[in-house]
Design an enzyme around this catalytic site. Sequence first.
Site, PDB file in Angstrom:
ATOM      1  N   SER A  60       0.848  -1.190   0.000  1.00  0.00           N
ATOM      2  CA  SER A  60       0.000   0.000   0.000  1.00  0.00           C
ATOM      3  C   SER A  60       0.885   1.241   0.000  1.00  0.00           C
ATOM      4  O   SER A  60       1.781   1.377   0.830  1.00  0.00           O
ATOM      5  CB  SER A  60      -0.898  -0.014   1.244  1.00  0.00           C
ATOM      6  N   GLY A 105       4.258   3.967   3.253  1.00  0.00           N
ATOM      7  CA  GLY A 105       3.818   2.765   2.552  1.00  0.00           C
ATOM      8  C   GLY A 105       3.956   1.577   3.481  1.00  0.00           C
ATOM      9  O   GLY A 105       4.493   1.694   4.582  1.00  0.00           O
ATOM     10  N   LYS A 106       3.440   0.440   3.091  1.00  0.00           N
ATOM     11  CA  LYS A 106       3.640  -0.787   3.863  1.00  0.00           C
ATOM     12  C   LYS A 106       3.308  -1.972   2.980  1.00  0.00           C
ATOM     13  O   LYS A 106       2.500  -1.856   2.060  1.00  0.00           O
ATOM     14  CB  LYS A 106       2.711  -0.798   5.087  1.00  0.00           C
ATOM     15  N   GLY A 107       3.944  -3.117   3.278  1.00  0.00           N
ATOM     16  CA  GLY A 107       3.673  -4.309   2.499  1.00  0.00           C
ATOM     17  C   GLY A 107       3.533  -5.508   3.408  1.00  0.00           C
ATOM     18  O   GLY A 107       3.913  -5.463   4.590  1.00  0.00           O
TER      19      GLY A 107
END
Length: 418
Positions: A60, A105-107
């Site tokens: 994201s 962001g992040k994953g």
Amino acid sequence: MSPEVNPFESLQEQIDDASDYLEYSTDVLERLKHPERVLEANLSVEMDDGSVEVFRAYRSQFNGDRGPYKGGIRYHPQVTRDEVKALSGWMVYKCAAVNIPYGGGKGGIEIDPRQYSAGEIERITRSFAKELRPIIGEDQDIPAPDVNTGQREMNWIKDTYETLENTTEPSVITGKAPESGGSAGRVEATGRSVMLTAREAFDYLGKDMADATVAVQGYGNAGSVAAKLIEDLGANIVAVSDSSGAVYNPDGLDARDAKAFKSETGSLAGYEGATEELTNEELLTMDVDLLVPAALENAIDGDLAQDVQADIVVEAANGPLTPNADDVLSDRDVAVFPDILANAGGVTVSYFEWVQNRQRFYWSEERVNSELETIITNAFDDLVETYEETGAPNFRTAMYVVAIQRVVAAAEEGGIWP
Ligand code: NAD
């Protein structure tokens, strides 16, 4: 833990709470509450026995107004699209809270990594890196480690990216091993900012850290380093826990020894420095001066918050309190110092790593620690100034006010692209 609480809704509620102290129109606020885009990928990966398994993976990119998207990659069976969206939003406000030039962001991959061999994890990681390649880069989006990922996975992502791009670009990812361009001080950075936040909080509230009692929930990277550094300030770490349960000693545990025991045996269960074993719930409701939740989100819900007896909570984990818990603790005058400040050491030293990679010039650990201390103490000062000026009901809301103002100011400078 309260799995029924959707962390993305928690994030949105936190932004709404702060908006009461900001004069922005609803369209500005709406933009702050949703990611700009989310990548959802199906990773088809060959297992050691020749079969193929499919894994759901997400990245994201929440907001890039203040700089490239930045945030970790988590491997956990409970990873969901909404969790990744929430974590990416928290990164935006974390980077803005400590004023480093990044968006958020992040994953994550929905996986229990303990069920897979090192070779399988490598293939899964490289497969994710291949999916990420078009959207990451040192000026686009810079991943980092999170729960169940570390230097090993970061090195694989860097290697996959560099191979496919035919370049050397260590700054595409942070949290790497020193030999691959990692920074001194990165491994301890999150625990260090938790300690610095606790130190400043005690000072601000006129409390003495020497002989203060401390309980730490979660004894991984963030929790165990925080415990060790808080112990170095003279505090007594009386209880620590991991997913196997909690261990307690009213006279104080030895934080380093407990970590060595966990590293050796895989858990805190049976730690001989403890006089008693407790449940995690008992740890979270102990009568201590400082509670550090350092496991996962939603560890304390509204019901449990009624029983929390700590005077100060410093959040090492991301989102460890549900919004209900937050309200209860705020009403009960428990001073909660939020994740977006307290655990920002990780992303701050990631920022230092990125700066060093780009300059191909590396700093000593002393310099890293000293620059980190400046950033966290400045952010703490900004927090209390806004808390006192706005009359915000708690420190979380005040920190969001600081962070949101910075994001909106950057967005307004850029204007709206048609
Ligand atoms: P980690 O995997 O190293 O450690 C997590 C710890 O929590 C483990 O000891 C695990 O046993 C324990 N745990 C899991 N469920 C538990 C439960 N129900 N009760 C008690 N303990 C439990 O992870 P980490 O890197 O230390 O991250 C912990 C938290 O800190 C996460 O929320 C993460 O997003 C946040 N965080 C970490 C960093 C970092 O640099 N490591 C940076 C910012 C935020």
